[in-house]
Design a protein around this motif. Sequence first.
Motif, PDB file in Angstrom:
ATOM      1  N   LEU A 162     -39.712  59.232  -8.467  1.00  0.00           N
ATOM      2  CA  LEU A 162     -40.835  58.422  -7.987  1.00  0.00           C
ATOM      3  C   LEU A 162     -42.169  59.100  -8.290  1.00  0.00           C
ATOM      4  O   LEU A 162     -43.139  58.442  -8.651  1.00  0.00           O
ATOM      5  N   GLY A 163     -42.191  60.419  -8.149  1.00  0.00           N
ATOM      6  CA  GLY A 163     -43.455  61.133  -8.330  1.00  0.00           C
ATOM      7  C   GLY A 163     -44.001  61.080  -9.743  1.00  0.00           C
ATOM      8  O   GLY A 163     -45.192  61.250  -9.971  1.00  0.00           O
ATOM      9  N   ARG A 164     -43.105  60.871 -10.702  1.00  0.00           N
ATOM     10  CA  ARG A 164     -43.554  60.854 -12.107  1.00  0.00           C
ATOM     11  C   ARG A 164     -43.916  59.446 -12.570  1.00  0.00           C
ATOM     12  O   ARG A 164     -44.083  59.194 -13.754  1.00  0.00           O
ATOM     13  N   THR A 165     -43.983  58.500 -11.640  1.00  0.00           N
ATOM     14  CA  THR A 165     -44.399  57.144 -12.003  1.00  0.00           C
ATOM     15  C   THR A 165     -45.483  56.667 -11.034  1.00  0.00           C
ATOM     16  O   THR A 165     -45.748  57.331 -10.018  1.00  0.00           O
ATOM     17  N   TYR A 166     -46.042  55.508 -11.317  1.00  0.00           N
ATOM     18  CA  TYR A 166     -47.082  54.952 -10.454  1.00  0.00           C
ATOM     19  C   TYR A 166     -46.528  54.589  -9.072  1.00  0.00           C
ATOM     20  O   TYR A 166     -47.262  54.604  -8.089  1.00  0.00           O
ATOM     21  N   ALA A 167     -45.226  54.275  -9.029  1.00  0.00           N
ATOM     22  CA  ALA A 167     -44.619  53.884  -7.752  1.00  0.00           C
ATOM     23  C   ALA A 167     -44.814  54.972  -6.695  1.00  0.00           C
ATOM     24  O   ALA A 167     -45.114  54.680  -5.533  1.00  0.00           O
TER      25      ALA A 167
END
Lengths: 228, 288, 274
Positions: free
Chosen positions: A160-165
């Motif tokens: 999750l941390g590596r995406t906009y989410a």
Amino acid sequence: MKSNIPWLIAAVTGCTMIVAWFVPVAKDWRDEAGTWYEILAAIAFVLGGANLFTQHLQKISARRAGWGYSAVTLVAFVGTLVVGLLKVGVIPDDPNYPWSGYHQEEGSALWWLFYYVYNPLTAAMFALLAFYVASAAFRAFRVKNAEATLLLSTAFIVLLGRTYAGAWLTSPVPDEYSALTFPGLTAIILGVFNTAGQRAIMIGIALGVAATSLKVLLGVDRSYLGSD
Amino acid sequence: MLDFLKNLDRRWIFLAMLLAVAIPVVMQKTFPEKPTKLVQDAFDAIENLPDESNVLFSFDYEPSTEGELAPMAKALIRHCCLKRHKMFFMTLWPGGLPLIEQNIEDIISKEYEEEHFARGKDYLNLGYNAGREVAIIVMGTNFKRMFPTDNDKIPLDDPTLPMAHDIDRLDDMDLIVDISAGYPGMKEWVQYAASPYGIKLVIASTAVQAPQAYPYYPNQLTGVLAAIKGAAEYEAALGEKYPKYRDPAFNDAIRRMAPQLWAHLLIIGLILLGNGIYFAERIKGTRR
Amino acid sequence: MQWFDRSRAWFGVILLLVCGGVVIFTELVKSGRNLHIREIAGLKAIEEAVGRATEMGRPCLFVPGLQDMNEIPTVAGISVLSHVARIAAEYDATIEVPTSRSLVMTAARETVQAAYFSAGRADAYSDDRIYYVTEEQFPYVAYLTGYMVREKPAACFYAGTFFAESLILAETGNSIGAIQIAGTSEASQLPFFVAACDYTLIGEELFAASAYLSHEPHQLGSLKGQDAGKLLAAVLLAAGSLIATAAALMPNSHALAMALHFLKDNLLGKGGPG
């Protein structure tokens, strides 16, 4: 004799590279050894190509299982070699010299093979990884024990941390607590825990490489020559 | 239902992944990106160099990883063009040479056509060297031994290549940018260039290799662009500083973050589903 | 004319200590001292894997990685191949070794032949099973996965250097139901092997494999020497962490600042003997 001479070459060259690291006067010998290595590396390409040709030709002539694939390999190999060497489709720089001109000029046959055959094929093979990661995740990531739970929690945070989410989900968190957002936690996981683990593995691997290299230089380990 | 899920054909998973990536690509939705410290440091490394500094690009990748690394290469070259840094291009991978030529053609020659960048004066293609890490070792003290000519076989001392005249050693470069997909690549540049000579090194690497860069940051590595996310952050940093680069035409990596988002969500969903099946089976087994 | 680069003196000392440790322990083992190596699950499972392949009447596949014989992980992989080949010879199992380098093919042929001889099965050895495919990464893995799907080997061994193809190989092996044992020093590929294979040799376990399998004195001594090197690294890490922490807590302490400077910039940096 068969294994002593190659060992001596390896030992002398290796020791020269090591000594040159500490003794600046030996720098030129190291550069010389480096040039020799570069020449051998280039010759290895020719050797590799010749071996590919002979091995697959033997397979075809003996009609061993899968010889059809070898035929495709050889057709592709010879075809690429021919269009490259003959500079098929290359406009000569000087009309008096039909083979002048850059062999990978845009629009040439070799360029076409690279961009429309090699490029998409290798990219497609690499892209398979995305599918295999998904099937591996479904099949293998099970919460069987505490370590697996920790692993999965970490995986969720980083995914999750590596995406906009991740940024969107934790956007209400105030800036002074940014370390508790998904991107913040990802940075901590990568910068602290991952770094510690990577350092440990790297130190172990480096020591293993150093010890094995020492055995090769001293001639204790000659398995690379085909003997035990 | 449980049996169906337990024995799920992996092709359904492959189809789900295909849709998760393809639909966002078609819809072209983008999301805002904020550079992390590693990427910002990489950006600042190029931004803070005096104009016309010497920057060595090593294109250590091949077409198989172009999807992930090409946006990084483009963004980094664009930034160097803006700062008019003298760009030296080389590669340690045989398949990297056409990629150098493609980037020179597409970015330097076409995008910056009005700037009239000249070969030998503003950029130079040194070509491919087969020596792997040994090439880096020798370049450290004798650059022209490994690259006596450029890719067009013109000696580096030739009057038409003034930017190469004063390059005798690796530390004559003000910055090294390594775009790395594997070996030889990141680790070799750290071990044989950045560490012994203290040269500033920025790494742009694939996702798989990126965790290995962290131990070297910030001592041996000045900055790291890790995976397509790092490329997207770099494009965002470039757009922040130079508004012209907020145009989607320059944001290949930012456009690729939407498929990545949905792919990650799919993987999370699959992990949860897999564990749901696992626990359902355990409960079923306990009840018998 | 500088005969010795003093800024690298401490590096030389550490190098001598590590290499000296390897040599000393090798001599100790040769003189009869016993050295204990802990069990490596992946190596113990080799016999089980080859036995399974024999029972099922399917071949074993051994992949020695992508790099050439000049790379240490490939050398370590060939050592593992020797052991796998000997067990395969004893069990009368077929072993297939497609390689990505011609020199690796030559070394693998000689290794497997020697293994078959030592198992007393010289007649069963065949050159045809060990062959060169291609040097290119993805064409090589395309061949391997095609082979795996067609021939369905019951046991797959991956020992050497692997890059992006590691997950493709491991997942394909999983899809055909093979037992998989992998070993690589590429830290970036270890997670894929750990997730998809039955046993994984992590990092230096691959280098320890040849010592574990052969119990030869020089192999065991080298392993112990590596442990000595790790102990030295651990001592330096612990000392450095303690000194750095103390120096941060007591910024006015000149002694701590000097000690930290010596450790960071001298011993582990480029300051010379200081």
